[in-house]
Design a protein around this motif. Structure first.
Motif, PDB file in Angstrom:
ATOM      1  N   CYS A   9       0.840  -1.193   0.000  1.00  0.00           N
ATOM      2  CA  CYS A   9       0.000   0.000   0.000  1.00  0.00           C
ATOM      3  C   CYS A   9       0.881   1.250   0.000  1.00  0.00           C
ATOM      4  N   ARG A  10       1.966   1.166   0.766  1.00  0.00           N
ATOM      5  CA  ARG A  10       2.904   2.288   0.818  1.00  0.00           C
ATOM      6  C   ARG A  10       3.476   2.581  -0.562  1.00  0.00           C
ATOM      7  N   LEU A  11       3.763   1.511  -1.271  1.00  0.00           N
ATOM      8  CA  LEU A  11       4.279   1.643  -2.628  1.00  0.00           C
ATOM      9  C   LEU A  11       3.234   2.324  -3.529  1.00  0.00           C
ATOM     10  N   ALA A  12       1.986   1.960  -3.369  1.00  0.00           N
ATOM     11  CA  ALA A  12       0.916   2.569  -4.163  1.00  0.00           C
ATOM     12  C   ALA A  12       0.794   4.058  -3.833  1.00  0.00           C
ATOM     13  N   GLU A  13       0.884   4.396  -2.547  1.00  0.00           N
ATOM     14  CA  GLU A  13       0.821   5.811  -2.143  1.00  0.00           C
ATOM     15  C   GLU A  13       1.943   6.587  -2.837  1.00  0.00           C
ATOM     16  N   GLU A  14       3.163   6.011  -2.812  1.00  0.00           N
ATOM     17  CA  GLU A  14       4.320   6.678  -3.427  1.00  0.00           C
ATOM     18  C   GLU A  14       4.113   6.843  -4.931  1.00  0.00           C
ATOM     19  N   TYR A  15       3.603   5.796  -5.547  1.00  0.00           N
ATOM     20  CA  TYR A  15       3.426   5.822  -6.998  1.00  0.00           C
ATOM     21  C   TYR A  15       2.434   6.913  -7.411  1.00  0.00           C
ATOM     22  N   VAL A  16       1.283   6.956  -6.737  1.00  0.00           N
ATOM     23  CA  VAL A  16       0.256   7.942  -7.092  1.00  0.00           C
ATOM     24  C   VAL A  16       0.802   9.356  -6.868  1.00  0.00           C
ATOM     25  N   ALA A  17       1.477   9.570  -5.732  1.00  0.00           N
ATOM     26  CA  ALA A  17       2.030  10.898  -5.443  1.00  0.00           C
ATOM     27  C   ALA A  17       3.085  11.281  -6.485  1.00  0.00           C
ATOM     28  N   ALA A  18       3.918  10.307  -6.866  1.00  0.00           N
ATOM     29  CA  ALA A  18       4.979  10.595  -7.842  1.00  0.00           C
ATOM     30  C   ALA A  18       4.391  11.010  -9.191  1.00  0.00           C
ATOM     31  N   LYS A  19       3.297  10.356  -9.586  1.00  0.00           N
ATOM     32  CA  LYS A  19       2.654  10.742 -10.847  1.00  0.00           C
ATOM     33  C   LYS A  19       2.093  12.165 -10.755  1.00  0.00           C
ATOM     34  N   PHE A  20       1.451  12.455  -9.656  1.00  0.00           N
ATOM     35  CA  PHE A  20       0.914  13.814  -9.476  1.00  0.00           C
ATOM     36  C   PHE A  20       2.042  14.848  -9.588  1.00  0.00           C
ATOM     37  N   ARG A  21       3.151  14.532  -8.949  1.00  0.00           N
ATOM     38  CA  ARG A  21       4.291  15.463  -8.982  1.00  0.00           C
ATOM     39  C   ARG A  21       4.799  15.596 -10.417  1.00  0.00           C
ATOM     40  N   GLN A  22       4.927  14.473 -11.083  1.00  0.00           N
ATOM     41  CA  GLN A  22       5.435  14.454 -12.453  1.00  0.00           C
ATOM     42  C   GLN A  22       4.580  15.322 -13.383  1.00  0.00           C
ATOM     43  N   TRP A  23       3.276  15.327 -13.174  1.00  0.00           N
ATOM     44  CA  TRP A  23       2.382  16.093 -14.048  1.00  0.00           C
ATOM     45  C   TRP A  23       2.246  17.549 -13.617  1.00  0.00           C
ATOM     46  N   GLY A  24       2.891  17.891 -12.495  1.00  0.00           N
ATOM     47  CA  GLY A  24       2.910  19.284 -12.077  1.00  0.00           C
ATOM     48  C   GLY A  24       1.800  19.708 -11.145  1.00  0.00           C
ATOM     49  N   LEU A  25       1.081  18.731 -10.562  1.00  0.00           N
ATOM     50  CA  LEU A  25       0.058  19.117  -9.579  1.00  0.00           C
ATOM     51  C   LEU A  25       0.747  19.544  -8.288  1.00  0.00           C
ATOM     52  N   LYS A  26       0.087  20.448  -7.562  1.00  0.00           N
ATOM     53  CA  LYS A  26       0.649  20.927  -6.296  1.00  0.00           C
ATOM     54  C   LYS A  26       0.299  19.944  -5.172  1.00  0.00           C
ATOM     55  N   PRO A  27       1.191  19.821  -4.191  1.00  0.00           N
ATOM     56  CA  PRO A  27       0.858  18.979  -3.035  1.00  0.00           C
ATOM     57  C   PRO A  27      -0.352  19.566  -2.299  1.00  0.00           C
ATOM     58  N   ALA A  28      -1.255  18.683  -1.821  1.00  0.00           N
ATOM     59  CA  ALA A  28      -2.433  19.174  -1.075  1.00  0.00           C
ATOM     60  C   ALA A  28      -2.593  18.431   0.246  1.00  0.00           C
ATOM     61  N   GLY A  29      -1.505  17.762   0.668  1.00  0.00           N
ATOM     62  CA  GLY A  29      -1.551  17.040   1.933  1.00  0.00           C
ATOM     63  C   GLY A  29      -1.053  17.901   3.074  1.00  0.00           C
ATOM     64  N   GLU A  30      -0.577  17.236   4.119  1.00  0.00           N
ATOM     65  CA  GLU A  30      -0.103  17.982   5.286  1.00  0.00           C
ATOM     66  C   GLU A  30       1.283  18.541   5.051  1.00  0.00           C
ATOM     67  N   LYS A  31       1.539  19.697   5.627  1.00  0.00           N
ATOM     68  CA  LYS A  31       2.866  20.325   5.645  1.00  0.00           C
ATOM     69  C   LYS A  31       3.508  20.399   4.253  1.00  0.00           C
ATOM     70  N   GLY A  32       2.725  20.763   3.289  1.00  0.00           N
ATOM     71  CA  GLY A  32       3.276  20.935   1.951  1.00  0.00           C
ATOM     72  C   GLY A  32       3.654  19.641   1.249  1.00  0.00           C
ATOM     73  N   THR A  33       3.193  18.499   1.752  1.00  0.00           N
ATOM     74  CA  THR A  33       3.481  17.217   1.093  1.00  0.00           C
ATOM     75  C   THR A  33       2.244  16.736   0.336  1.00  0.00           C
ATOM     76  N   TYR A  34       2.420  15.615  -0.336  1.00  0.00           N
ATOM     77  CA  TYR A  34       1.288  14.996  -1.021  1.00  0.00           C
ATOM     78  C   TYR A  34       0.534  14.028  -0.105  1.00  0.00           C
ATOM     79  N   PHE A  35       0.887  14.000   1.165  1.00  0.00           N
ATOM     80  CA  PHE A  35       0.332  12.944   2.030  1.00  0.00           C
ATOM     81  C   PHE A  35      -0.414  13.478   3.245  1.00  0.00           C
ATOM     82  N   GLN A  36      -1.405  12.717   3.670  1.00  0.00           N
ATOM     83  CA  GLN A  36      -2.062  12.947   4.960  1.00  0.00           C
ATOM     84  C   GLN A  36      -1.888  11.657   5.769  1.00  0.00           C
TER      85      GLN A  36
END
Ligand SMILES: [Zn+2]
Length: 769
Positions: A55-82
């Motif tokens: 599951c951790r790997l899936a979280e990383e993968y989805v976040a990495a794609k978002f970053r790659q396409w230029g989306l801004k982080p919307a999680g906690e403390k400026g990250t892509y994660f909550q």
């Protein structure tokens, strides 16, 4: 088993590079979606069980794609994660249950209770009935037996007709606590079977009372029967024991072998993934359009079987990702902020989306819509979009956005809570839609739900619908946030019961248009008619309602209390048949047969000198009450004097509904009698009244009776009262009532009380392996 971090990151990098060439495409592509699914549902992700490396790997993968396409982080403390934690539980090996030389089959004959401890126990079984100890009622099912070092065999209560076996009875944890307190090392628990509800194996203990060395399993009633037969009991005796569940605890002399090897981690870390495209309108950018799907699945089980979950729900999160990619590729500058979410914890009970809704990073009051995608990878090409009843205005915009080309593939549904991650949003008043592709999902929750079965053309339709809806909602000018959304949700979700008896012949259409969900209908009987003519009318009335039920999707004759609960999901008007005593001259033979004719309510009103003399119940009145109790009719007492109310409440052995008492009539002794009866006090309201006043009256009664024993009673047969009921719901929420309490008062208490008066039909148990 933890894989090392370097390998994980390397994997993510490989997957990122493999498919980055497609990023230029500016329309939603089913093939792109399938390519993400292929990654997420590959064996490398080990089924994405929440709290595992996969599951951790899936979280990383989805976040990495978002970053790659230029989306801004919307999680906690400026990250892509909550980040958040879950109570993690998993079996490490196949559990074993043997008794008297017989080995039982896991998941067929028994299942380990969630949050059981681990151990390898060989011990004697002790039957302890329902396994309850209650000092206030001097009940002690452990009296006379010594269970130290032994395994107890415990029966849950018999489920009631139309009820859930898990309702209104102590939880398995309460019974486990009693067993542990008496020194038992294990527990086998089961639900006695009844006609209305087959026994189910599933169950859980409270993780907060976790005991690492106490093992507990649910068993099929056949297993319990087998053990008791080994102990010399006959089938007839066993039936009797299942039914009464108390008073005859004994050591069986039968040895069981129960082995459980499980891991429990009360605070296993996991994360939601969140990215955004910030809004561009100075005002509207503080409003949010949220799209999401769960990225977790069932993981790998103790047999080593991996559940890759390609359709459930790699397809949903992959579609959300594709929509994000295309919005970026098209350089969409939305007025409102668009948030893209990947939830973990869904398969464990909507944990990720619930955590977000309880701790929203982007305020829910400013969230105009949540679009949820769950299982959109296979099917017949149509897409079910559920939620229009709860978000009609948003649905209108979505429908426009789909246009003719996509509208023909959309199957709009009423919607409602349950089943997926739209739920935590919906119940807080956010219009939430659940997209699920139509058709069979034959590999649902099977290890065969693999990526190669994904139909890209199906994903593409769901993706285009999501894309167009999201863009339209993000760009829509004007106000989309309606006032008082939570109250509106509660009101729509509640089964609003209109208990003023209404003539069968009038106004059904108007009732269903006005969001009345349950109506009490009485046939119109001429007072001067003869008895046989009256009986004829009663029979025909029931017949005509049965016909309405058959012929119309809008009406349903409620013959079973469970159907009233369903009203809110089906959107039907549930019709409850009632009859007044004078309409059959209080004839005993007719009274005894009313329930069989599908009548559910006996209305006691207008003192006619037969059932009451105006001060108390007459002998005939008491007899009518007895028969109603025996045959399962709910007694509805309308506008009584306090004396008559007291007389009825002392005569009935089952809960009754008392309607219309107010002011002076609500005397101390009457309230005490209602509390003791555990029935329903129906508080009247009429069009002249202010919602705040009615809410205050209910609020004043709540400490005396509890919200479970209060209801509303419309003073007139006026559907306009419905909007007053809605305002009352809103006021109650403002007074701090919980959603469930408000819904209880609006209607669900009625279903509950009907369940309590209904007569159980028990089933004789015959078990053969
Ligand atoms: Zn799912």
């Amino acid at each position: 088993m933890r894989k090392n971090c370097a390998r994980m990151l390397a994997l993510v990098l490989v997957w990122l590079v493999a498919f980055s060439a497609r990023a230029a495409q500016t329309t939603v592509s089913g093939d792109s979606i399938k390519s993400y699914i292929r990654v997420l549902a590959s064996d490398d992700f080990m089924g994405r069980g929440t709290g595992t490396e996969g599951c951790r790997l899936a979280e990383e993968y989805v976040a990495a794609k978002f970053r790659q396409w230029g989306l801004k982080p919307a999680g906690e403390k400026g990250t892509y994660f909550q980040p958040y934690t879950v109570q993690f539980f998993r079996l490490n090996a196949e559990p074993v249950l043997e008794a008297a030389g017989r080995r039982f089959v896991y998941e067929e004959d028994f299942e380990v209770l969630r949050f059981s401890g681990s151990g390898d126990v060989r011990a004697e079984v002790v039957w302890v009935g329902q396994g309850l100890v209650d000092t206030s009622s001097k009940r002690d099912d452990y009296r006379g037996v010594d269970v130290r070092g032994k395994v107890v065999l415990v029966a849950r209560e018999m489920p009631r007709e139309g009820g859930s076996p898990m309702m209104d009875q102590p939880s398995d944890s309460v019974r486990a606590a009693a067993a542990k307190a008496h020194g038992a090392v294990g527990m086998l628990i089961f639900t006695p079977p009844s006609e209305s509800r087959p026994s189910r194996l599933r169950g859980r203990l409270s993780p907060f009372d976790y005991d690492p060395s106490f093992v507990a399993a649910t068993v099929d009633p056949r297993v319990a029967t087998y053990i008791l037969k080994q102990a010399g009991k006959t089938e007839q005796e066993i039936n009797q024991m299942f039914r009464s569940g108390r008073g005859q605890s004994f050591a069986t002399g039968v040895e069981v072998h129960l082995r459980v090897d499980a891991t429990f981690d009360p605070k296993r870390a996991t994360r939601n993934v969140l990215a955004m495209i910030p809004g561009s309108d100075p005002k509207l950018k503080k409003e949010y359009v949220v799209l999401g799907g769960h990225l977790d699945h069932l993981g790998t089980d103790f047999r080593g079987t991996t559940y890759n979950g390609a359709d459930d729900n790699a397809s949903g999160i992959a579609t959300v990702m594709e929509v994000a990619r295309v919005m970026m590729a098209n350089r969409i500058r939305p007025k409102r902020t668009v948030i893209f979410a990947g939830w973990s914890g869904e398969e464990m009970g909507l944990l990720g989306s619930s955590h977000y809704a309880a701790h929203p990073i982007w305020p829910l009051e400013q969230t105009v819509v949540y679009l949820n995608l769950d299982m959109v990878g296979r099917g017949n090409g149509k897409v079910r979009i559920s939620g229009k009843y709860y978000g009609p205005k948003v649905w209108e915009l979505m429908e426009q956005a789909l246009g003719d080309s996509l509208k023909k593939d959309a199957e709009p549904q009423r919607g409602g809570p349950g089943g997926s991650d739209h739920t935590p949003f919906l119940v807080r008043g956010v219009p939430a839609f659940f997209l699920l592709t139509s058709g069979d999902h034959p590999d649902y929750h099977q290890p065969t739900d693999d990526w190669d079965k994904i139909q890209p053309e199906v994903c593409q339709v769901a993706g285009e619908m999501t894309y167009r809806s999201a863009v339209a909602l993000a760009q829509a000018p004007g106000a989309l946030l309606e006032a008082d959304r939570e109250a509106e949700y509660v009101f729509r979700h509640a089964a609003l019961a209109f208990l003023q008896p209404t003539w069968l012949t009038t106004g059904l259409e108007s009732m269903s248009q006005h969001h009345i969900d349950v109506a009490l209908l009485v046939p119109r009987v001429k007072p001067q008619a003869g008895l046989s003519e009256k009986l004829e009318v009663l029979v025909r009335a029931a017949d005509s309602l049965r016909e309405a039920d058959r012929e119309s999707e809008e009406f349903d004759l409620a013959t079973n209390p469970a159907e009233l609960r369903m009203a809110t999901y089906r959107g039907t008007l549930e019709l409850l048949l009632g009859v007044r005593g004078q309409d059959f001259d209080w004839d005993e033979a007719i009274l005894r047969n009313l329930a069989r004719l599908d009548y559910r309510v006996l209305v006691l009103s207008d003192s006619d000198g037969v059932w009451t003399d105006g001060r108390e119940l007459t002998e005939r009145g008491k007899q009518a009450v007895r028969i109603a109790n025996e045959t399962g009719l709910l007694l509805l007492l309308e506008n009584p004097s306090p004396a008559v109310a007291l007389s009825l409440l002392s005569a009935t052995s089952k809960p009754a509904a008392v309607a219309g008492l107010e002011g002076e009539s609500l005397r101390e002794e009457v309230l005490n009698a209602v509390a003791k009866n555990r029935g329903l006090l129906l508080v009247p309201y009429c069009p002249r009244e202010k919602a705040t006043d009615v809410a205050q009256r209910l609020n004043a009664l709540k400490p005396r009776l509890g919200s479970d024993h209060l209801g509303l009673y419309p003073h007139f047969r006026d559907p306009k009262l419905v909007s007053l009921a809605r305002s009352i719901a809103s006021e109650l929420l403002k007074l701090g009532w919980k959603r469930e309490e408000v819904e209880a008062v609006l209607g669900s208490n009625l279903a509950q009380i009907l369940r309590e008066v209904s007569v159980e039909r028990e089933m004789t148990i015959q078990f053969r392996f």
